[in-house]
Design an enzyme around this catalytic site. Structure first.
Site, mmCIF file in Angstrom:
data_model
loop_
_atom_site.group_PDB
_atom_site.id
_atom_site.type_symbol
_atom_site.label_atom_id
_atom_site.label_comp_id
_atom_site.label_asym_id
_atom_site.label_seq_id
_atom_site.Cartn_x
_atom_site.Cartn_y
_atom_site.Cartn_z
ATOM 1 N N LYS A 1 2.556 15.066 -9.014
ATOM 2 C CA LYS A 1 3.631 15.867 -8.395
ATOM 3 C C LYS A 1 3.067 17.198 -7.900
ATOM 4 O O LYS A 1 3.339 17.630 -6.778
ATOM 5 C CB LYS A 1 4.754 16.106 -9.414
ATOM 6 C CG LYS A 1 5.593 14.852 -9.663
ATOM 7 C CD LYS A 1 6.478 14.940 -10.888
ATOM 8 C CE LYS A 1 7.139 13.578 -11.147
ATOM 9 N NZ LYS A 1 7.855 13.487 -12.413
ATOM 10 N N GLN B 1 9.791 17.156 -17.322
ATOM 11 C CA GLN B 1 9.240 15.801 -17.398
ATOM 12 C C GLN B 1 9.727 15.088 -18.664
ATOM 13 O O GLN B 1 9.619 15.621 -19.763
ATOM 14 C CB GLN B 1 7.705 15.868 -17.374
ATOM 15 C CG GLN B 1 7.026 14.517 -17.326
ATOM 16 C CD GLN B 1 7.304 13.748 -16.036
ATOM 17 O OE1 GLN B 1 7.258 14.314 -14.944
ATOM 18 N NE2 GLN B 1 7.620 12.465 -16.154
ATOM 19 N N ASP C 1 15.899 16.307 -9.857
ATOM 20 C CA ASP C 1 15.910 14.919 -10.331
ATOM 21 C C ASP C 1 17.261 14.254 -10.075
ATOM 22 O O ASP C 1 17.367 13.034 -10.110
ATOM 23 C CB ASP C 1 15.638 14.884 -11.849
ATOM 24 C CG ASP C 1 14.163 14.662 -12.168
ATOM 25 O OD1 ASP C 1 13.466 14.053 -11.337
ATOM 26 O OD2 ASP C 1 13.722 15.094 -13.248
#
Ligand code: NDP
Length: 302
Positions: free
Chosen positions: A49, A93, A116
């Site tokens: 990422k 995460q 997200d």
């Protein structure tokens, strides 16, 4: 032989389309990625990422914290990122260590910085069709379908898996695109019969090569979200049935990736399918970048 839906090509297309949008912003978009503990797979995901951010000219801040961090400390970190003007997107995460209240952490992220798309406010916005960040993996699947010219409207879509991050949002996105959607799960009676009705079959289960010829209607579009790492040769032999190429790859690397759909049955029967690797996987990061740029555009009034 099925048409291969090439996720790498579509990912590159999406990233290229983002470049001029990023260049047009008064301030470069900023993404904060929070990594707790030392989970090897999470480190790889966070690394890619951060690398993709750099390749696009996004500012990324990788924040690492020891696995011993408390929920209260993590909430305080999220609060500081919420208040940071230079940060447009916040990603914590998963998975978090078991002692952390992951739901509380996700809910603490400001919905406008939730790249997200997991915050209940954004889940609600998806449910009623309001704009907002969509969960990256299922949104990537929609891009793949759209860009391959596969019309979803009126099709029978069967999603196997009902997780909050893949199965449920996938079903909702397909529904908004006017598919007739069935969601299957571990309690579904006669899964094969449900799947056989699918014009579009999505596997999001987490079980290697689980969906086989008995589940796949000839000509169906088969989307494989699963990423399963095999490290035992007898499993590879069982799935690939003496296919020399796969066994040679396994012998070279000591591991091989397989999706939730059978890697021989799916391409033999489907009209179109996503290979693993190289299908859905690459889209997840592309859509994370899209969500970050969109959050920056909204926050900067563009
Ligand atoms: P979860 O474990 O959260 O959910 C799995 C789902 O599959 C559950 O709903 C479960 O049903 C269902 N299921 C399990 N066994 C069966 C069965 N025998 N028959 C029917 N349904 C079954 O997984 P995720 O949704 O997080 O991930 C699914 C897969 O996608 C994994 O392989 C994961 O690695 C991959 N993934 C890939 C991403 C990418 O970037 N390509 C991103 C995220 C995930 P029930 O609810 O009844 O338990």
């Amino acid at each position: 032989m099925a048409q291969i839906l090439d996720g790498i090509r579509v990912r590159d297309e999406i990233l290229d389309e983002l470049r001029p949008r990023i260049a047009a912003l008064p301030r470069r978009p900023g993404l904060a990625v929070v990594l707790v503990g030392s989970d090897a797979a999470s480190e790889v995901y966070v690394g890619s990422k951060v690398k993709t951010c750099a390749s696009l000219g996004l500012v990324s801040e990788k924040i690492t914290r020891p696995g011993s961090i408390t929920t209260a400390e993590l909430l305080a970190l999220v609060d500081s990122l919420n208040a940071n003007e230079a940060i447009d997107g916040i990603l914590v995460q998963m998975p978090l260590p078991r002692h952390i209240d992951a739901q509380q952490v996700l809910e603490r992220i400001a919905p406008e910085k939730d790249v997200d798309g997991f915050h209940p406010v954004n889940v609600g916005r998806l449910s009623i069709g309001l704009p907002g960040p969509r969960p990256c993996t299922p949104n990537g699947v929609m891009q793949l379908l759209r860009r391959a010219g596969i019309d979803v409207a009126g099709k029978r879509a069967v999603v196997v898996g009902r997780s909050d991050i893949v199965g449920k949002p996938m079903a909702m996105l397909l529904l908004h695109a006017h598919a007739t959607v069935t969601i299957c799960h571990s309690r579904t009676v006669d899964l094969a019969a449900e799947c056989q009705r699918a014009d579009i079959l999505v596997g999001a289960i987490g079980r290697p090569a689980f969906l086989t010829a008995e589940h796949i209607r000839p000509g169906a579009v088969v989307i494989d979200v699963g990423i399963n790492r095999l490290t035992e040769r007898h499993l590879v032999e069982g799935i690939w049935r003496n296919d020399g190429i796969a066994l040679a790859e396994f012998d070279r690397k000591g591991k091989i990736l397989v999706g939730d759909t059978h890697p021989l049955d799916a391409p033999a029967l489907a009209g179109a399918w996503t290979p693993v690797p190289g299908g859905v996987g690459p889209l997840t990061i592309a859509m994370l970048m899209t969500n970050t740029v969109e959050a920056a555009e909204r926050r900067q009034g563009c």
